[in-house]
Design a protein around this motif. Structure first.
Motif: not given
Length: 130
Positions: A2, A5-6, A34, A114-115, A117-119, A121-122
């Protein structure tokens, strides 16, 4: 295995278009944390379009409502240049009502780091050809 994140965002040149100073500074810090290079923040349509001309970003985060003006012209210019963008907005109804913006991915405010960075990444880290 894994990845952090980011991590796929590290080194990316991201344009931040946001007219609220505190939110702009918060987004800028999240991106810097990030490893992103931040362009802007641009508080208006005109400022954002000038930045895109001078220093094209690899991706962009757009507030939808910039002091009463929609960011549609920015979205159109980014799309014309095939630069991915993510709408970050508290005005989801404006997104859904606009024929250009309603096709774009968005993240509703308020958001967590976190939300965001997650979005990002998507939207910004898809493998080539996807």
């Amino acid at each position: 295995m894994t990845s952090e994140p980011g991590s796929c965002l590290r080194g990316k040149r991201i344009l931040v278009v946001e007219d609220e100073l505190l939110i702009a500074m918060t987004i800028e810090q999240i991106l810097l944390d990030h490893g992103c290079e931040v362009l802007g923040p641009a508080p208006s349509v005109g400022a954002a379009l000038r930045l895109i001309d001078r220093q094209p970003p690899e991706a962009a985060l757009l507030d939808v409502n910039l002091s009463g003006h929609l960011s549609t012209p920015i979205a159109e210019e980014l799309a014309r240049r095939a630069i991915p963008y993510l709408l970050v907005t508290g005005y989801v109804e404006l997104v859904l009502a606009d024929p250009v913006l309603k096709r774009a991915p968005y993240l509703a405010k308020p958001f967590t780091p976190a939300s965001l960075i997650h979005k990002m990444e998507q939207v910004f880290c898809r493998p080539a050809g996807e």
